[in-house]
Design an enzyme around this catalytic site. Structure first.
Site, PDB file in Angstrom:
ATOM      1  CG  ASP A 178      -2.175  -0.804   1.048  1.00 45.33           C
ATOM      2  OD1 ASP A 178      -2.552  -1.060  -0.099  1.00 45.33           O
ATOM      3  OD2 ASP A 178      -2.786  -1.176   2.066  1.00 45.33           O
ATOM      4  CB  VAL A 179       3.800   2.265   2.047  1.00 49.05           C
ATOM      5  CG1 VAL A 179       4.848   3.370   2.001  1.00 49.05           C
ATOM      6  CG2 VAL A 179       3.114   2.249   3.414  1.00 49.05           C
TER       7      VAL A 179
END
Length: 395
Positions: free
Chosen positions: A169-170
């Protein structure tokens, strides 16, 4: 000073982490960010806890500063109309619905760009808009598994392990941010907007970097190596007399300095250790020698001596120890914000240190629907119309 993205408006319908993390970075850089949330439940991360601080989840707080929150029912015709009005005056729309969802609502890129040809839409999905998995939901944990990342993470004789944060996600948030900035540059030159099709799986595969390249070049399937490096030696965690220390020897000169600190300078002249290629082939023998020598002194003494010699090393900090580190404090990686419900809210700072357009912390992570009425008024709705929208569960 104005932020680098001052005057840019972001309309963000994404939830959880990848999209909100991206829009927070853009907000830190000066963009106006409008966070569209489900009228009844909001961003899922509002309920992801404990810990909560006066009703606000720590997870939600980590990725939502510098935004305004507006609630909206996008399944209603009036809700769609409001969204379309906001999109017509926005530079960027960020969304992470399943592929095709916005199109079915009449709010896809091709539909919205009719009234705003310069609009950029960043569409984040688990697997992208094409391919056999395009209709499947994608969560970070699943992506870490499918991308091969878990297969190379963990001890050699242990089970596959995920990274301790939602790294897919990051990384996707960062890649999306890069794509948006590139699209804004293109629009500045041509006046033309575009859609960015970005997937968690693509981003995580791209981020395998040297491990993926090792496989593509050799055909050998990478395996879990614990704290060792597949291409460099010595480069791992070492036990000292009273604790552990990471030592990362990146080149031959550093190796000479390292073994000199250990009191064995002759190791750097031995044929089996003279260059990294030889050190990697003979890594087990080399590591055994290093471990024996390092075990004789405490970690702080080794750190001082290695620092003085210019050999990269560092302690394995807890999160608490990291936030107490004077380097972290000096770099303002903890920021304090005012919040209506939380006294002196502390958040992780931005790593972007721009000399002429510094990041700013202008808005606390918004409470659920905090700015709905203000934003509706800004596009022409009066108090009676807003009350009617509330009664009909549009907002």
């Amino acid at each position: 000073m104005k932020g680098a993205l001052d005057g840019i408006r972001i309309l963000d319908t994404s939830r959880v982490l990848a999209g909100p993390f991206c829009s927070m970075i853009l907000g830190d850089l000066g963009a106006e960010v409008i966070k569209i949330e489900h009228y009844a439940s909001g961003d899922e991360t509002r309920g992801w806890g404990p810990p909560f601080v006066n009703g606000e989840s720590a997870y939600y707080l980590c990725a939502n500063r510098n935004k305004q929150s507006m609630t909206l029912n996008l399944k209603s015709e009036e809700g769609k109309e409001i969204f379309a009005k906001l999109a017509s005056n926005s530079d960027v729309v960020i969304q992470n619905f399943k592929s095709g969802t916005l199109e079915k609502m009449g709010l896809g890129y091709s539909q919205l760009k009719v009234n705003n040809p310069g609009m950029i839409m960043a569409s984040i999905t688990g697997f992208g808009s094409t391919g056999p998995y395009k209709d499947l939901p994608g969560y970070d944990y699943i992506i870490q598994a499918m991308s091969g990342l878990m297969s190379i993470t963990g001890e050699p004789d242990g089970s596959p392990v995920k990274v301790g944060v939602a790294i897919a996600d990051v990384l996707t948030g960062l890649y999306t941010c890069i794509g948006i900035l590139a699209a804004l540059r293109h629009r500045n030159e041509t006046g033309e907007g575009q859609e960015i099709d970005i997937s968690l799986l693509d981003c995580q595969v791209s981020s395998l970097i040297n491990v993926a390249s090792n496989y593509l070049c050799s055909g050998a399937i990478p395996k879990r190596m614990g704290n060792r490096h597949p291409n460099i030696s010595p480069y791992q965690v070492f036990k000292t007399k009273d604790g552990e220390l990471v030592i990362a020897v990146g080149n031959d000169q550093q190796f000479k300095q390292f073994v000199a600190v250990l009191g064995r300078p002759e190791l750097a002249e031995m044929e089996e250790f003279i260059h990294n290629e030889q050190r990697l082939k003979n890594t087990d023998k080399l590591i055994a020698i290093c471990e024996e020598l390092l075990s004789k002194k405490p970690k702080n003494e080794w750190k001082e001596r290695l620092d003085a010699a210019g050999v990269p090393n560092g302690p394995i900090n807890t999160i608490a120890e990291m936030f107490e580190d004077p380097q972290i404090k000096e770099r303002e990686m903890i920021v304090e914000m005012e919040h209506p419900l939380i006294d002196k809210l502390q958040l992780t700072g931005s790593p972007l240190k721009l000399s002429q357009t510094p990041v700013t912390m202008r808005r606390h992570p918004p409470m659920f629907g905090e700015h709905t009425e203000t934003l509706l008024e800004s596009i022409g709705y009066n108090s009676e119309e807003i009350s009617s929208l509330k009664q009909k569960n549009i907002i």
